[in-house]
Enzyme design. Structure first.
Site, PDB file in Angstrom:
ATOM      1  N   GLU A  60       1.151  -0.911   0.221  1.00  0.00           N
ATOM      2  CA  GLU A  60      -0.138   0.329  -0.382  1.00  0.00           C
ATOM      3  C   GLU A  60       1.099   0.952  -0.397  1.00  0.00           C
ATOM      4  O   GLU A  60       1.693   1.424   0.624  1.00  0.00           O
ATOM      5  CB  GLU A  60      -0.720  -0.034   0.602  1.00  0.00           C
ATOM      6  CG  GLU A  60      -1.713  -0.925   1.017  1.00  0.00           C
ATOM      7  CD  GLU A  60      -2.965  -1.335   1.902  1.00  0.00           C
ATOM      8  OE1 GLU A  60      -4.724  -1.443   1.661  1.00  0.00           O
ATOM      9  OE2 GLU A  60      -2.749  -1.057   3.244  1.00  0.00           O
TER      10      GLU A  60
ATOM     11  N   CYS B  98       6.274  -7.055   6.418  1.00  0.00           N
ATOM     12  CA  CYS B  98       7.516  -6.905   8.168  1.00  0.00           C
ATOM     13  C   CYS B  98       8.016  -8.361   8.532  1.00  0.00           C
ATOM     14  O   CYS B  98       7.368  -8.846   8.975  1.00  0.00           O
ATOM     15  CB  CYS B  98       7.015  -6.236   8.518  1.00  0.00           C
ATOM     16  SG  CYS B  98       8.307  -5.214   9.169  1.00  0.00           S
TER      17      CYS B  98
ATOM     18  N   CYS C  31      -1.021   5.369   9.794  1.00  0.00           N
ATOM     19  CA  CYS C  31      -0.246   5.378   9.825  1.00  0.00           C
ATOM     20  C   CYS C  31      -0.631   3.116  10.418  1.00  0.00           C
ATOM     21  O   CYS C  31      -1.287   3.694  12.083  1.00  0.00           O
ATOM     22  CB  CYS C  31       0.645   5.905  11.022  1.00  0.00           C
ATOM     23  SG  CYS C  31       2.686   6.555  10.400  1.00  0.00           S
TER      24      CYS C  31
HETATM   25  N1  SAH Z   1       9.121  -0.587  10.016  1.00  0.00           N
HETATM   26  C1  SAH Z   1       9.090   1.297  10.230  1.00  0.00           C
HETATM   27  C2  SAH Z   1       8.760   2.187   8.894  1.00  0.00           C
HETATM   28  C3  SAH Z   1       7.205   1.889   8.931  1.00  0.00           C
HETATM   29  S1  SAH Z   1       5.851   1.687   9.863  1.00  0.00           S
HETATM   30  C4  SAH Z   1       8.521   1.825  11.352  1.00  0.00           C
HETATM   31  O1  SAH Z   1       8.516   0.834  12.540  1.00  0.00           O
HETATM   32  O2  SAH Z   1       9.399   2.694  11.805  1.00  0.00           O
HETATM   33  C5  SAH Z   1       5.666   4.370  10.334  1.00  0.00           C
HETATM   34  C6  SAH Z   1       5.243   4.406  11.812  1.00  0.00           C
HETATM   35  O3  SAH Z   1       4.111   3.858  11.938  1.00  0.00           O
HETATM   36  C7  SAH Z   1       5.904   3.583  12.660  1.00  0.00           C
HETATM   37  O4  SAH Z   1       6.770   5.010  13.607  1.00  0.00           O
HETATM   38  C8  SAH Z   1       4.855   2.412  13.525  1.00  0.00           C
HETATM   39  O5  SAH Z   1       5.317   2.713  15.080  1.00  0.00           O
HETATM   40  C9  SAH Z   1       3.927   3.395  13.569  1.00  0.00           C
HETATM   41  N2  SAH Z   1       2.419   3.172  14.077  1.00  0.00           N
HETATM   42  C10 SAH Z   1       2.392   1.834  13.543  1.00  0.00           C
HETATM   43  N3  SAH Z   1       1.274   1.035  13.862  1.00  0.00           N
HETATM   44  C11 SAH Z   1       0.537   2.388  14.313  1.00  0.00           C
HETATM   45  C12 SAH Z   1      -0.822   2.619  14.502  1.00  0.00           C
HETATM   46  N4  SAH Z   1      -1.531   1.054  14.616  1.00  0.00           N
HETATM   47  N5  SAH Z   1      -0.821   3.573  14.898  1.00  0.00           N
HETATM   48  C13 SAH Z   1      -0.025   4.426  15.132  1.00  0.00           C
HETATM   49  N6  SAH Z   1       0.998   4.633  14.487  1.00  0.00           N
HETATM   50  C14 SAH Z   1       1.140   3.150  14.424  1.00  0.00           C
HETATM   51 FE1  SF4 Z   2       7.280  -4.069  10.794  1.00  0.00          FE
HETATM   52 FE2  SF4 Z   2       4.714  -2.383  12.055  1.00  0.00          FE
HETATM   53 FE3  SF4 Z   2       6.508  -2.644  13.446  1.00  0.00          FE
HETATM   54 FE4  SF4 Z   2       7.221  -0.418  11.652  1.00  0.00          FE
HETATM   55  S1  SF4 Z   2       6.023  -0.610  13.067  1.00  0.00           S
HETATM   56  S2  SF4 Z   2       8.736  -2.812  11.706  1.00  0.00           S
HETATM   57  S3  SF4 Z   2       6.233  -2.340   9.753  1.00  0.00           S
HETATM   58  S4  SF4 Z   2       5.901  -4.090  12.629  1.00  0.00           S
END
Ligand code: SAH
Ligand code: SF4
Length: 392
Positions: free
Chosen positions: A116, A136, A369
């Site tokens: 996505e 992931c 996010c």
């Molecule tokens: N894997 C990387 C980038 C992708 S996730 C990482 O973890 O940083 C992008 C951001 O969204 C990260 O900061 C992650 O912690 C946040 N995120 C993931 N799930 C979320 C949720 N359900 N609500 C709010 N932020 C979330």
């Molecule tokens: Fe992977 Fe989601 Fe963790 Fe980012 S927040 S490292 S996308 S599992």
């Protein structure tokens, strides 16, 4: 006298037609890689630099998708390119538009996998959130993507392709005769979609080199933010070799809680993570690290957490992005109350750090996010696997 053989002017030896699969896709090749590929295919060395510049501009500045339209190249050379190369992008399968204007694209890559990509329009600018992996390998317990197994890394072309597809959909390629429009729809890029970008380092680095090129997509390094869950050994490398801004998903102020929320913490804990960031001298106030902090009711949102947070990050030029938890079906957490988030933000702000509360965008289409997950690729982790990895 026998007639002399005609002198061949064309130094190119046009090869037999190659099957489509053995052609090289230009999208995602860095300038150096494309240079070598053009020579390997038979472009005379002394022409290559100029040809490369012309091809690059057609593809990344004008958005052209076929060699036939590259009118400043000789016809023979266009045919030659067509024999050896393709200009191939992933495909948009579906597009959803939220009531707030956010667009979510389901993008199909080779092998039928899907990722996505999300476009978030803002006043006079817009941010594109791109994916780096299908699924992931990590299992952050609050993240929807984390419940889907890693299928594979995206190629550099598939990463660059997401930017190009969004520009296609938004109609953002320049029109030759039109006056230059400086307002950009895709003005910023965040690697915050599906996947952990630092576990796909080379492809992400090459893709960023292509999008930052100043004769093509021209997104400057300060308009690109790479978000990592904390792959410590790759962080310094990212700062040095990619040079874009960095966001770090911190989410907790004790190792006990972070082990559960972001299980990579069991490998590189909070101290290891922060020491690496602290040890990197090039960070300045204008290029602060962004710490991502998801607000989970009763888990990591107390005043004591806020105070611990500012103590932990002291000495690091930083901004704290507070994200109200975005819920997804079956998620084991709840979003903190608004008043709690504000109280937390105030403590951090009073300690001298910007602490904006992120307004969730595109929630009605599950584009916020952490809500991303391709539904057609049903290779999900079992809840037992997730619980074990998270130590729940
Ligand atoms: N894997 C990387 C980038 C992708 S996730 C990482 O973890 O940083 C992008 C951001 O969204 C990260 O900061 C992650 O912690 C946040 N995120 C993931 N799930 C979320 C949720 N359900 N609500 C709010 N932020 C979330
Ligand atoms: Fe992977 Fe989601 Fe963790 Fe980012 S927040 S490292 S996308 S599992």
């Amino acid at each position: 006298m026998t007639a002399t053989a005609p002198i061949t002017q064309d130094v190119l030896t046009l090869p037999r037609k190659l099957p489509k699969d053995s052609k090289i896709n230009i999208i995602g090749l860095t300038r150096d890689q494309l240079y070598s590929a053009l020579i390997a295919a038979g472009t005379p060395e002394k022409q290559t630099k100029m040809r490369l510049g012309q091809i690059w501009k057609w593809i990344y500045h004008w958005g052209l998708r076929d060699f036939a339209g590259m009118t400043n190249l000789a016809k023979d050379y266009r045919a030659f390119l067509d024999e050896h190369f393709t200009i191939e992008l992933p495909k948009i399968v579906t597009r959803q538009i939220s009531t707030d204007g956010t667009r979510k694209y389901l993008v199909q890559v080779k092998g039928g996998h899907e990722v996505e990509t999300v476009y978030i329009p803002e006043e006079n600018r817009g941010t594109l959130c791109i994916s780096s992996q299908v699924g992931c390998t990590l299992t952050c317990s609050f993240c929807h993507t984390g419940t889907q197994k890693l299928v594979r890394n995206l190629t550099a072309g598939e990463i660059v392709g997401q930017v190009m597809l969004a520009r296609d959909d938004l109609g953002e390629w320049p029109v030759p005769s039109a006056p230059k429009d400086e307002t950009r729809l895709v003005s910023n890029l965040v690697l915050m979609g599906m996947g952990e970008p630092l576990y796909n380092f080379e492809n992400v680095r090459d893709a960023m080199q292509v999008v930052m090129d100043n004769e093509g997509l021209t997104l400057s390094r300060r308009r690109i933010t790479l978000s990592t869950s904390g792959v410590v050994p790759e962080i310094t490398r990212a700062i040095e070799e990619i040079g874009c801004l960095l966001a770090v998903s911190l989410h907790a102020t004790t190792n006990e809680v972070r082990d559960k929320l972001v299980p990579i913490n069991k490998r590189w804990n909070i101290e290891a993570l922060l020491n690496t960031l602290r040890g990197y001298p090039r960070l300045s106030n204008s290029e602060r690290i962004t710490f991502e902090y998801v607000m989970l009711k009763g888990i990591n949102d107390s005043d004591a957490d806020a105070r611990r947070l500012v103590k932990l990050i002291s000495g690091i030029p930083a901004k704290i992005n507070l994200s109200p938890f975005n819920e997804w079906p079956g998620a084991p957490y709840e979003r903190s109350d608004w008043k709690r988030i504000e109280a937390f933000s105030n403590i951090v702000y009073k300690a001298g750090y910007a602490s904006p509360i992120r307004t969730p965008r595109g929630e009605d289409i599950m584009a916020a996010c952490g809500q991303l997950k391709s539904t057609t690729q049903r290779v999900w982790k079992s809840s037992r696997e997730i619980a074990t990895e998270a130590g729940l």
